[in-house]
Design a protein around this motif. Structure first.
Motif, PDB file in Angstrom:
ATOM      1  N   GLU A  79       0.837  -1.196   0.000  1.00 37.10           N
ATOM      2  CA  GLU A  79       0.000   0.000   0.000  1.00 37.10           C
ATOM      3  C   GLU A  79       0.877   1.252   0.000  1.00 37.10           C
ATOM      4  O   GLU A  79       1.938   1.289   0.621  1.00 37.10           O
ATOM      5  CB  GLU A  79      -0.913   0.045   1.233  1.00 37.10           C
ATOM      6  CG  GLU A  79      -2.022  -0.984   1.230  1.00 37.10           C
ATOM      7  CD  GLU A  79      -2.973  -0.813   2.407  1.00 37.10           C
ATOM      8  OE1 GLU A  79      -4.132  -1.249   2.290  1.00 37.10           O
ATOM      9  OE2 GLU A  79      -2.556  -0.256   3.447  1.00 37.10           O
ATOM     10  N   ASP A 351     -15.615  11.160  -0.022  1.00 36.33           N
ATOM     11  CA  ASP A 351     -15.033  10.526  -1.209  1.00 36.33           C
ATOM     12  C   ASP A 351     -14.734  11.564  -2.291  1.00 36.33           C
ATOM     13  O   ASP A 351     -13.671  11.530  -2.915  1.00 36.33           O
ATOM     14  CB  ASP A 351     -15.989   9.460  -1.740  1.00 36.33           C
ATOM     15  CG  ASP A 351     -15.335   8.581  -2.791  1.00 36.33           C
ATOM     16  OD1 ASP A 351     -14.191   8.131  -2.586  1.00 36.33           O
ATOM     17  OD2 ASP A 351     -15.963   8.349  -3.856  1.00 36.33           O
ATOM     18  N   GLU A 391      -9.078   4.544   4.970  1.00 40.24           N
ATOM     19  CA  GLU A 391      -9.026   3.741   3.743  1.00 40.24           C
ATOM     20  C   GLU A 391      -8.830   4.618   2.512  1.00 40.24           C
ATOM     21  O   GLU A 391      -8.179   4.202   1.548  1.00 40.24           O
ATOM     22  CB  GLU A 391     -10.295   2.888   3.616  1.00 40.24           C
ATOM     23  CG  GLU A 391     -10.476   1.884   4.756  1.00 40.24           C
ATOM     24  CD  GLU A 391      -9.211   1.137   5.090  1.00 40.24           C
ATOM     25  OE1 GLU A 391      -8.608   0.524   4.190  1.00 40.24           O
ATOM     26  OE2 GLU A 391      -8.791   1.177   6.270  1.00 40.24           O
ATOM     27  N   GLU A 392      -9.398   5.821   2.536  1.00 43.20           N
ATOM     28  CA  GLU A 392      -9.171   6.753   1.422  1.00 43.20           C
ATOM     29  C   GLU A 392      -7.683   7.063   1.273  1.00 43.20           C
ATOM     30  O   GLU A 392      -7.187   7.261   0.165  1.00 43.20           O
ATOM     31  CB  GLU A 392      -9.947   8.052   1.648  1.00 43.20           C
ATOM     32  CG  GLU A 392     -11.459   7.943   1.470  1.00 43.20           C
ATOM     33  CD  GLU A 392     -11.897   8.054   0.010  1.00 43.20           C
ATOM     34  OE1 GLU A 392     -11.019   8.068  -0.877  1.00 43.20           O
ATOM     35  OE2 GLU A 392     -13.125   8.114  -0.223  1.00 43.20           O
ATOM     36  N   CYS A 395      -5.597   4.153  -0.804  1.00 45.75           N
ATOM     37  CA  CYS A 395      -6.074   3.628  -2.085  1.00 45.75           C
ATOM     38  C   CYS A 395      -6.166   4.747  -3.100  1.00 45.75           C
ATOM     39  O   CYS A 395      -6.245   5.921  -2.748  1.00 45.75           O
ATOM     40  CB  CYS A 395      -7.449   2.960  -1.919  1.00 45.75           C
ATOM     41  SG  CYS A 395      -8.791   4.119  -1.583  1.00 45.75           S
ATOM     42  N   GLU A 397      -8.627   4.411  -5.689  1.00 46.35           N
ATOM     43  CA  GLU A 397     -10.077   4.413  -5.829  1.00 46.35           C
ATOM     44  C   GLU A 397     -10.669   3.666  -4.641  1.00 46.35           C
ATOM     45  O   GLU A 397     -10.209   2.582  -4.285  1.00 46.35           O
ATOM     46  CB  GLU A 397     -10.512   3.745  -7.136  1.00 46.35           C
ATOM     47  CG  GLU A 397     -10.037   4.476  -8.388  1.00 46.35           C
ATOM     48  CD  GLU A 397     -10.703   5.824  -8.584  1.00 46.35           C
ATOM     49  OE1 GLU A 397     -11.851   5.981  -8.081  1.00 46.35           O
ATOM     50  OE2 GLU A 397     -10.104   6.707  -9.229  1.00 46.35           O
ATOM     51  N   MET A 398     -11.714   4.214  -4.061  1.00 40.97           N
ATOM     52  CA  MET A 398     -12.280   3.653  -2.842  1.00 40.97           C
ATOM     53  C   MET A 398     -12.910   2.285  -3.089  1.00 40.97           C
ATOM     54  O   MET A 398     -13.683   2.095  -4.025  1.00 40.97           O
ATOM     55  CB  MET A 398     -13.340   4.610  -2.273  1.00 40.97           C
ATOM     56  CG  MET A 398     -13.770   4.258  -0.885  1.00 40.97           C
ATOM     57  SD  MET A 398     -12.400   4.345   0.273  1.00 40.97           S
ATOM     58  CE  MET A 398     -13.048   3.341   1.578  1.00 40.97           C
ATOM     59  N   ASP A 399     -12.570   1.320  -2.233  1.00 38.76           N
ATOM     60  CA  ASP A 399     -13.149  -0.025  -2.255  1.00 38.76           C
ATOM     61  C   ASP A 399     -14.003  -0.162  -0.985  1.00 38.76           C
ATOM     62  O   ASP A 399     -13.471  -0.363   0.106  1.00 38.76           O
ATOM     63  CB  ASP A 399     -12.022  -1.067  -2.275  1.00 38.76           C
ATOM     64  CG  ASP A 399     -12.560  -2.501  -2.315  1.00 38.76           C
ATOM     65  OD1 ASP A 399     -13.754  -2.710  -2.040  1.00 38.76           O
ATOM     66  OD2 ASP A 399     -11.765  -3.417  -2.599  1.00 38.76           O
ATOM     67  N   GLU A 401     -16.106  -2.434  -0.031  1.00 38.16           N
ATOM     68  CA  GLU A 401     -16.116  -3.755   0.595  1.00 38.16           C
ATOM     69  C   GLU A 401     -14.900  -3.915   1.507  1.00 38.16           C
ATOM     70  O   GLU A 401     -14.991  -4.492   2.596  1.00 38.16           O
ATOM     71  CB  GLU A 401     -16.135  -4.853  -0.479  1.00 38.16           C
ATOM     72  CG  GLU A 401     -17.501  -5.071  -1.095  1.00 38.16           C
ATOM     73  CD  GLU A 401     -18.558  -5.418  -0.055  1.00 38.16           C
ATOM     74  OE1 GLU A 401     -18.308  -6.309   0.792  1.00 38.16           O
ATOM     75  OE2 GLU A 401     -19.632  -4.784  -0.060  1.00 38.16           O
ATOM     76  N   LYS A 402     -13.762  -3.387   1.061  1.00 36.81           N
ATOM     77  CA  LYS A 402     -12.567  -3.421   1.912  1.00 36.81           C
ATOM     78  C   LYS A 402     -12.778  -2.553   3.139  1.00 36.81           C
ATOM     79  O   LYS A 402     -12.369  -2.920   4.251  1.00 36.81           O
ATOM     80  CB  LYS A 402     -11.340  -2.942   1.134  1.00 36.81           C
ATOM     81  CG  LYS A 402     -10.059  -2.993   1.968  1.00 36.81           C
ATOM     82  CD  LYS A 402      -8.842  -2.510   1.177  1.00 36.81           C
ATOM     83  CE  LYS A 402      -7.588  -2.548   2.045  1.00 36.81           C
ATOM     84  NZ  LYS A 402      -6.391  -2.039   1.327  1.00 36.81           N
TER      85      LYS A 402
END
Length: 623
Positions: A79, A351, A391-392, A395, A397-399, A401-402
């Protein structure tokens, strides 16, 4: 490997993660590499974590443990972190809710596993200033020792605690004391230019910064809307807001420099000085005179929790860059307008905003957690929004589910249960995506049964049924959310209370106007006592949560609010009985025609001021 700087943090996290250190376990090799933010590998026998900054390591450790617990034998995760500063700002002043020291430390451990590296506690007056005994008096202020202990703890995980105070406006809880009359512009703003004002500000800056390692400090200065219109106007005559801000900034900056600090401030006051006096003006160029009014050495924080288009964020960030320094972006987790979180609003605005930050290379972001007008929403509800910011960061692009999976690992709570709490305010008749500021759960809880000021606005909406259904959905959540079970116990009791109270005033009024004395007798003898029982259970669960999570100070306000609801339930039953017994000729409150709240038809947006919800009469003049 090079584990010295992370060993204490691993030991502090071991119980949370369900791991232990020993010679007979899985071998973990640790390597620090400036060219790699996070790399995690595991072949079923041995693991390796390569990290850049200290906070990257603890996210990597969490990723490793999560994957192993999922039964994965062949792991290779890499990451890249888009932000050099990312973390929450918790408001511990405006809602009178000061998070207890041990709760802050617990939150720091969660932030570490998420991979965040910054924490602010927004303190208007919630810290000790020895030279100012009335500052934060009876408000649960942090001692210097508590702040130093929290900073030491955060540092174990590479988390930077940054003092966040106010040095101009938002000081209503300070300036109410006569002790500060000679430094007041008005009820919440300081008197610019006065020598005593800067002695006071120096006391604040010195005491707020001293316990922390960092040289950064947030000195506020937002929303000083009446700047120059009170004491300053009386003494000096009219002077433009831009000029007064320039005078004030130069004096405060001199204090900041004296202590070797690096200041940041909210940026809105530089934008409301031109155009149509609103902050968000993405298509207007900032006048050079405004740019010149900002001294060198101050970072601007652009706060925006409202927009659902990338255009606004992009142009506003570019406008901020025109001031000559790199802006800091502050988004918001929408939990400040009552009991219910607004996840759709939070997710979409965040987002959009953070995707623009990544596009433009803005490297520092803040997740603001405000406590406006009550802090009905407990602070640990915000963990889902904080996970979103984390999480943003890791990554392109935002996932989502993750995000869900990571949230459940990092917090031990259920994503779907947290998300369900949006239904407290996303009620029938609202769109599927609630992008507004509707907060019916707050005003339905606090408004009076006999004089319901928002009854007409909710007439015809099946709110009792909505909350009854929500309560049944929440019942199992009280036992499956680990450390957050107390949160769901409170929310279950809230839904259970609103399932009776939401339309109670409307139903009593209809029975009275229809002359249905049997129904009125049932309200007095059965329904109102049952509602009282449910509200008492809500108060008890909320109190249990409060004294676990916060300092005691501030609970008195909720006791007053719940106490008012409980007493008014009793009064409603007593008044109805007096009417049924012929002791009252009529129920005057129920004969008054209900009007739309503030002439607005339908569900009302942002009824967020308790005193304007509970009664049209003055509750406490001059406060």
């Amino acid at each position: 490997g090079s584990y010295t700087e992370v060993l204490a943090g691993i030991q502090a996290l071991s119980e949370d993660l369900g791991i232990s250190l020993g010679q007979s376990g899985t071998e973990l090799c640790i390597a620090q590499d400036d060219g790699c933010d996070i790399r995690v590998t595991f072949d079923g026998k041995s693991a390796k974590i390569t990290y850049n900054k200290k906070h990257h390591f603890f996210r990597a450790l969490g990723l490793l443990v999560e994957a192993v617990k999922d039964g994965k034998k062949d792991i290779d995760i890499e990451e890249k972190c888009h932000f050099t500063m990312n973390g929450p700002m918790f408001d511990v002043s405006q809602g009178s809710a000061v998070i207890a020291k041990d709760e802050v430390k617990k939150t720091i451990r969660t932030l570490a596993v998420m991979g965040l590296n910054m924490l602010m506690l927004y303190c208007e007056d919630s810290f000790d200033v020895k030279a100012q005994p009335y500052f934060g008096y009876m408000r649960g202020r942090y001692t210097k020792e508590e702040m130093r202990e929290m900073d030491d703890y955060a540092d174990m995980f590479g988390i930077e605690m940054i003092p966040c105070i106010q040095t101009l406006a938002h000081l209503i809880d300070v300036l109410k004391w006569a002790e500060f009359n000679d430094i007041k512009e008005d009820d919440e703003c300081l008197f610019v230019g006065e020598e005593k004002t800067y002695k006071f500000i120096e006391d604040l800056i010195r005491e707020a910064s001293e316990p922390f390692r960092t040289k950064k400090i947030h000195i506020g200065m937002d929303e000083a809307f009446r700047l120059g219109r009170g004491s300053y106007l009386t003494k000096h005559g009219y002077v433009s807001g831009t000029e007064i801000m320039k005078i004030h900034l130069e004096k405060v900056l001199a204090i900041v420099k004296k202590y070797g600090l690096e200041p940041m401030i909210w940026s809105d006051m530089f934008f409301v000085q031109f155009g149509d006096h609103t902050y968000f003006q993405p298509d207007e160029k900032v006048p050079q005179s405004v740019i010149d009014s900002v001294p060198d050495g101050i970072r601007l924080v652009y706060w925006d929790y409202y927009h659902h288009d990338t255009h606004t964020y992009e142009n506003m960030l570019l406008n901020h860059r025109a001031f000559g320094s790199e802006p800091i972006f502050a988004g918001g987790i929408w939990t400040w307008i009552g009991y219910g979180p607004h996840w759709e609003q939070t997710f979409d605005t965040t987002d959009k905003a953070l995707s623009v930050c990544k596009k433009l290379g803005v490297r520092e972001v803040i997740a603001t957690v405000w406590g406006d007008n009550g802090t009905e929403c407990p602070y640990h509800m915000n963990l889902l929004g904080i996970q979103l910011f984390a999480e943003e960061a890791y990554c392109d692009e935002m996932d989502f589910e993750k995000l869900k999976k990571r949230f459940e690992f990092c917090t031990g709570a259920k994503y779907d249960d947290f998300y369900l709490l949006e239904d407290f305010d996303r009620v029938p008749t609202l769109p599927e995506k609630n992008y507004g500021s509707q907060n019916p759960s707050k005003y339905l809880m606090w408004q009076d049964i006999m004089t319901g000021l928002l009854d007409r606005n909710i007439d015809g909406i099946a709110l009792d049924e909505h909350y009854r259904t929500l309560a049944e959905k929440l019942r199992p959540a009280m036992t499956r959310n680990g450390d957050c079970n107390d949160l769901f116990e409170m929310y279950y009791n809230l839904a259970n209370s609103l399932a009776m109270k939401a339309e109670m005033g409307l139903r009593i009024t209809r029975a009275y106007k229809a002359g249905d004395k049997a129904a009125l007798k049932n309200f007095a003898a059965v329904e109102l006592p049952e509602l009282r029982h449910r509200v008492a259970a809500l108060r008890a669960s909320h109190m249990k949560l409060w004294f676990k999570r916060y300092k005691a100070f501030g609970w008195d306000i909720f006791d007053m609010r719940y106490g008012s609801v409980l007493t008014r339930i009793d009064s409603a039953a007593e008044e109805i009985n007096m009417y049924l017994e012929g002791k009252l000729e009529r129920l005057e409150e129920l004969e008054e025609e209900r009007l739309n709240y503030n002439s607005h038809e339908g569900l009302y947006e942002y009824a967020n001021y308790y005193g304007r919800i509970v009664s049209p009469s003055r509750i406490a003049p001059y406060c």
